[in-house]
Design a protein around this motif. Structure first.
Motif, short mmCIF file in Angstrom:
data_model
loop_
_atom_site.label_atom_id
_atom_site.label_comp_id
_atom_site.label_asym_id
_atom_site.label_seq_id
_atom_site.Cartn_x
_atom_site.Cartn_y
_atom_site.Cartn_z
N VAL A 16 82.97 56.11 -58.03
CA VAL A 16 81.54 56.05 -57.71
C VAL A 16 81.31 56.95 -56.50
O VAL A 16 81.99 56.82 -55.48
CB VAL A 16 81.10 54.60 -57.39
N VAL A 17 80.39 57.91 -56.62
CA VAL A 17 80.07 58.82 -55.52
C VAL A 17 78.66 58.48 -55.05
O VAL A 17 77.72 58.45 -55.84
CB VAL A 17 80.10 60.29 -55.98
N LYS A 18 78.51 58.20 -53.76
CA LYS A 18 77.19 57.88 -53.20
C LYS A 18 76.73 59.00 -52.29
O LYS A 18 77.48 59.46 -51.42
CB LYS A 18 77.26 56.55 -52.45
N ALA A 163 80.44 49.80 -57.89
CA ALA A 163 81.89 50.02 -57.98
C ALA A 163 82.58 48.74 -58.44
O ALA A 163 83.48 48.76 -59.28
CB ALA A 163 82.45 50.49 -56.65
N GLN A 164 82.13 47.62 -57.88
CA GLN A 164 82.71 46.32 -58.24
C GLN A 164 82.41 45.98 -59.70
O GLN A 164 83.30 45.62 -60.47
CB GLN A 164 82.09 45.27 -57.31
N MET A 165 81.14 46.12 -60.08
CA MET A 165 80.73 45.77 -61.43
C MET A 165 81.46 46.61 -62.47
O MET A 165 81.80 46.14 -63.54
CB MET A 165 79.21 46.00 -61.53
N MET A 166 81.72 47.88 -62.13
CA MET A 166 82.32 48.81 -63.08
C MET A 166 83.83 48.96 -62.89
O MET A 166 84.46 49.82 -63.50
CB MET A 166 81.66 50.19 -62.94
N SER A 167 84.43 48.13 -62.03
CA SER A 167 85.88 48.20 -61.77
C SER A 167 86.33 49.62 -61.43
O SER A 167 87.31 50.11 -61.98
CB SER A 167 86.68 47.69 -62.96
N ALA A 168 85.59 50.27 -60.56
CA ALA A 168 85.98 51.63 -60.13
C ALA A 168 87.20 51.54 -59.21
O ALA A 168 87.44 50.52 -58.58
CB ALA A 168 84.82 52.28 -59.40
N ASP A 169 87.97 52.63 -59.17
CA ASP A 169 89.14 52.66 -58.27
C ASP A 169 88.78 53.24 -56.92
O ASP A 169 89.49 53.03 -55.95
CB ASP A 169 90.26 53.55 -58.79
N ALA A 170 87.74 54.08 -56.88
CA ALA A 170 87.41 54.74 -55.62
C ALA A 170 85.90 54.83 -55.45
O ALA A 170 85.16 55.05 -56.42
CB ALA A 170 88.02 56.14 -55.57
N GLY A 220 71.11 53.72 -44.25
CA GLY A 220 72.42 53.15 -43.97
C GLY A 220 73.06 53.77 -42.74
O GLY A 220 73.04 54.98 -42.58
N GLY A 221 73.61 52.97 -41.86
CA GLY A 221 74.41 53.47 -40.75
C GLY A 221 75.86 53.15 -41.03
O GLY A 221 76.22 52.80 -42.15
N MET A 222 76.73 53.27 -40.01
CA MET A 222 78.15 52.98 -40.22
C MET A 222 78.37 51.51 -40.58
O MET A 222 79.26 51.18 -41.35
CB MET A 222 78.94 53.40 -38.98
N THR A 223 77.54 50.63 -40.03
CA THR A 223 77.71 49.20 -40.32
C THR A 223 77.54 48.92 -41.82
O THR A 223 78.33 48.19 -42.41
CB THR A 223 76.71 48.37 -39.50
N THR A 224 76.53 49.52 -42.42
CA THR A 224 76.35 49.26 -43.86
C THR A 224 77.47 49.92 -44.66
O THR A 224 77.85 49.42 -45.71
CB THR A 224 74.98 49.74 -44.40
N LYS A 225 78.02 51.02 -44.13
CA LYS A 225 79.13 51.67 -44.84
C LYS A 225 80.35 50.75 -44.84
O LYS A 225 81.06 50.63 -45.83
CB LYS A 225 79.46 53.02 -44.23
N LEU A 226 80.58 50.11 -43.70
CA LEU A 226 81.73 49.20 -43.65
C LEU A 226 81.46 47.94 -44.47
O LEU A 226 82.39 47.39 -45.08
CB LEU A 226 82.08 48.85 -42.20
N ALA A 227 80.21 47.50 -44.50
CA ALA A 227 79.89 46.34 -45.35
C ALA A 227 80.17 46.72 -46.81
O ALA A 227 80.72 45.93 -47.59
CB ALA A 227 78.43 45.94 -45.17
N ALA A 228 79.82 47.94 -47.16
CA ALA A 228 80.09 48.43 -48.52
C ALA A 228 81.60 48.47 -48.76
O ALA A 228 82.09 48.03 -49.80
CB ALA A 228 79.49 49.82 -48.72
N ALA A 229 82.34 48.97 -47.77
CA ALA A 229 83.79 49.07 -47.91
C ALA A 229 84.42 47.68 -48.09
O ALA A 229 85.39 47.52 -48.83
CB ALA A 229 84.39 49.77 -46.70
N GLN A 230 83.83 46.69 -47.43
CA GLN A 230 84.36 45.32 -47.56
C GLN A 230 84.18 44.80 -48.99
O GLN A 230 85.07 44.18 -49.56
CB GLN A 230 83.60 44.39 -46.61
N ILE A 231 83.00 45.06 -49.54
CA ILE A 231 82.73 44.64 -50.93
C ILE A 231 83.73 45.34 -51.85
O ILE A 231 84.36 44.73 -52.70
CB ILE A 231 81.29 45.01 -51.34
N ALA A 232 83.89 46.66 -51.64
CA ALA A 232 84.79 47.43 -52.50
C ALA A 232 86.22 46.92 -52.36
O ALA A 232 86.93 46.74 -53.35
CB ALA A 232 84.70 48.91 -52.15
#
Ligand code: GLU
Length: 375
Positions: A16-18, A163-170, A220-232
């Motif tokens: 998934v590329v954002k 990414a979670q819904m689609m079982s992406a690796d990256a 989005g700032g860095m905080t939302t990026k890390l929140a995203a990384a946590q979900i991933a």
């Protein structure tokens, strides 16, 4: 570390590329040359057999000039700007991908589509179908109708949910910053770049502060990026945060551009198994004949023909236990049919579903991707 990042990207099957708003739009217009480069990069990954899903911001940034001067502030202004800008965004992307002879497909999601299992089954099936058809799904939030309380609000988290819904690796977050630093690099000259994170901790979240350098567009700032990384991370997907600005950003990344790689110690399959096992309380059960039981054990989906009974009252999207004819639990899974519909199609062939229910449902009652064996 750069080698680790490019290896991980090379090995990924589904990425998934954002892309953030500042990369898409400038002075209210699309950055077509940059988008053409991104499409060329994505085409290379696809040619190498990888599946790519694009999560693109930029609707509000492209649409807002059509609303009149000034930045839209009220929710309804942003929603109107998104409605004006979304077709412009898709037109720019369609043009970029046409150069690669690739078709794009717009999918607008709301928070409910990834949080509610019944809707999630549909969104996932649609995206899977688009990928099989060889299109590049382009996802954005359905900003024009999503209300404030039920918005993702930023596409970083939306991308992680996808990414979670689609079982992406990256998950690659193309951003205006080349990764995580020990402090905000704009304010602190001693801030050090962090190339790799194995375990995201509150310490990392504290480092992120909340900066969005070109805060004129995007949210989005860095905080939302890390929140995203946590979900991933919890979904078995690695996250890469890097600068989107280079002309061919994914090529730059593979060639060693600075980035932060946030790893997950699970695979997407394992993460799904853990989730299915641990987080879903069964709302009923479905009994199957020995033929279906054997098929399940060898990795097949549960088809209506093998079902001999259903217990409990549940809706589509519920977690159910799958039991052998002696009552032993063989598996747990998410059902694509309600208990009422299962009772009607039990024992039938898949091609008889439509005749029985009046609509053409999914071929399987529980798809093997939504199933975990109880061993
Ligand atoms: N969905 C918003 C848009 O297309 C962007 C959200 C974000 O900035 O992350 O404009």
């Amino acid at each position: 570390m750069a080698a680790e990042t490019s290896d991980l990207i090379d090995r990924a099957k589904r990425i998934v590329v954002k892309v953030g708003s500042a990369l898409i739009a400038e002075n209210g217009g699309a950055r077509q040359a940059w988008l053409n480069g991104l499409a060329a990069d994505i085409a290379e990954h696809r040619a190498a057999g990888q599946e790519i899903i694009l999560v693109s911001s930029g609707a509000i940034a492209l649409g807002r000039t059509h609303l009149g001067p000034g930045r839209p502030r009220k929710l309804e202004e942003k929603q109107a700007a998104a409605a004006l800008g979304q077709p412009l965004l898709m037109a720019a992307l369609a043009q970029a991908f046409a150069l690669q002879e690739t078709t794009v497909a717009q999918t607008l999601l709301t928070l409910e589509d990834t949080e509610n299992r019944r809707r999630w089954l549909n969104a996932r099936a649609t995206l899977e179908t688009l990928l099989s058809a060889g299109a590049v799904p382009v996802i954005n939030e359905n900003d024009s109708v999503a209300t404030d309380e039920i918005r993702y609000g930023d596409n970083d988290r939306l991308a992680a949910r996808v990414a979670q819904m689609m079982s992406a690796d990256a998950l690659i977050l193309l951003s205006d910053v080349d990764g995580l630093y020990t402090a905000d690099p704009n304010r602190n000259a001693d801030a050090e770049h962090i190339p790799i994170v194995h375990d995201l901790t509150p310490k990392h979240l504290a480092m992120a502060g909340d900066s969005n350098h070109q805060a004129d567009v995007g949210s989005g700032g860095m905080t939302t990026k890390l929140a995203a990384a946590q979900i991933a991370q919890s979904a078995g997907c690695a996250t890469i945060i890097t600068l989107g600005e280079p002309d061919r950003p994914l090529t730059a990344l593979r060639n060693g551009a600075r980035a932060t790689l946030i790893l997950s110690d699970l695979s997407p399959d394992k993460a799904r198994e853990v989730w299915l096992k641990g987080h879903l309380s069964p709302e009923g059960s479905v009994s199957v004949d020995p033929g279906a039981a054997n098929a399940l054990l060898s990795g097949a989906s549960l088809l209506p023909v093998g079902v001999i009974g259903v217990e409990g009252q549940f809706a589509r999207g519920a977690a159910v236990e799958i039991r052998a004819d002696d009552g032993a639990i063989i598996a747990k899974g998410i059902t694509a049919y309600s208990s009422e519909d299962i009772a009607r199609i039990a024992g039938r062939q898949t091609d008889q579903i439509e005749q029985e229910l009046g609509f053409r449902g999914r071929p399987a009652i529980v798809h093997r991707n939504d199933l975990v064996l109880e061993r």
